[in-house]
Design an enzyme around this catalytic site. Structure first.
Site, PDB file in Angstrom:
ATOM      1  N   GLY A  28       0.826  -1.192   0.000  1.00  0.00           N
ATOM      2  CA  GLY A  28       0.000   0.000   0.000  1.00  0.00           C
ATOM      3  C   GLY A  28       0.860   1.241   0.000  1.00  0.00           C
TER       4      GLY A  28
ATOM      5  CD  GLN B  11       3.505   5.657   2.595  1.00  0.00           C
ATOM      6  OE1 GLN B  11       2.529   5.134   2.086  1.00  0.00           O
ATOM      7  NE2 GLN B  11       4.480   4.945   3.114  1.00  0.00           N
TER       8      GLN B  11
ATOM      9  CB  CYS C 170       5.359   1.979   7.312  1.00  0.00           C
ATOM     10  SG  CYS C 170       4.876   3.467   6.429  1.00  0.00           S
ATOM     11  CG  LEU C 171       6.924   0.902   1.322  1.00  0.00           C
ATOM     12  CD1 LEU C 171       6.271   1.232  -0.013  1.00  0.00           C
ATOM     13  CD2 LEU C 171       8.071  -0.081   1.123  1.00  0.00           C
TER      14      LEU C 171
ATOM     15  CG  HIS D 269      -0.418   1.137   7.354  1.00  0.00           C
ATOM     16  ND1 HIS D 269       0.539   0.624   8.202  1.00  0.00           N
ATOM     17  CD2 HIS D 269       0.240   1.972   6.503  1.00  0.00           C
ATOM     18  CE1 HIS D 269       1.722   1.136   7.876  1.00  0.00           C
ATOM     19  NE2 HIS D 269       1.569   1.958   6.843  1.00  0.00           N
ATOM     20  CD  GLU D 270      -0.981   2.344   2.819  1.00  0.00           C
ATOM     21  OE1 GLU D 270      -0.499   3.491   2.698  1.00  0.00           O
ATOM     22  OE2 GLU D 270      -0.268   1.355   3.113  1.00  0.00           O
TER      23      GLU D 270
ATOM     24  CG  HIS E 203       0.544   6.672   5.544  1.00  0.00           C
ATOM     25  ND1 HIS E 203       1.699   7.125   6.127  1.00  0.00           N
ATOM     26  CD2 HIS E 203       0.745   5.345   5.311  1.00  0.00           C
ATOM     27  CE1 HIS E 203       2.560   6.113   6.246  1.00  0.00           C
ATOM     28  NE2 HIS E 203       2.002   5.022   5.762  1.00  0.00           N
TER      29      HIS E 203
HETATM   30 NI    NI Z   1       2.814   3.117   5.633  1.00  0.00          NI
END
Ligand code: NI
Length: 152
Positions: free
Chosen positions: A46, A51, A88-89, A130-131, A134
């Site tokens: 995701g 991000q 998470c990236l 989660h997304e 963000h």
């Molecule tokens: Ni993330």
């Protein structure tokens, strides 16, 4: 194909509340396409607008078998509880354990501008929560009940 640079904590853009998309124009569609390429290139499940430095309410998700792109996503129902690990990236090398709703309903727009309502449970529900976090400047580490840093 274009791959964006993924912002890493503590980049301030990750902490901003993203703004809703008013018009789904060619620019937004290009961003979605590039977000998709970026997510796959990074082996993620995701990715949210902030991000990649675009503070707009857009997310792309792929739990492994199907791409979901949502503009202005909003959780309108949630029930139950699950505890699981997340990464998470934007927080490379970190793993956390979190409580999330087990099942949610998300509404929003698809890239064609149509209203959609998506029911998700288990890991897809976790990824979507989660997304969407963000988009509100929240990182999983903020909510983790346990954290671990892996050596990369
Ligand atoms: Ni993330």
């Amino acid at each position: 194909m274009a791959v964006y640079k993924i912002l890493v904590d503590p980049d301030p853009v990750l902490r901003q509340k993203a703004v809703p998309v008013k018009n789904i124009n060619a620019g937004i569609l290009r961003v979605l396409e590039n977000m998709r390429d970026t997510m796959y290139a990074a082996d993620g499940v995701g990715l949210a607008g902030p991000q990649i430095g675009i503070s707009k309410r857009i997310i792309v998700v792929d739990p492994g078998d199907n791409l979901i792109e949502i503009i202005n996503p909003e959780i309108i129902q949630s029930e139950g509880e699950q505890t699981g690990s997340e990464g998470c990236l934007s927080l490379p090398g970190k793993v956390g354990w979190l409580k999330r709703a087990q099942k949610i309903v998300v509404k929003g727009l698809n890239p064609q501008g149509e209203n959609i309502e998506l029911e998700a449970s288990d890991s897809l529900a976790k990824i979507l929560q989660h997304e969407i976090d963000h988009l509100n400047g929240i990182l999983f580490a903020d909510k983790a009940i346990k954290m671990r840093t892996e050596s990369i």
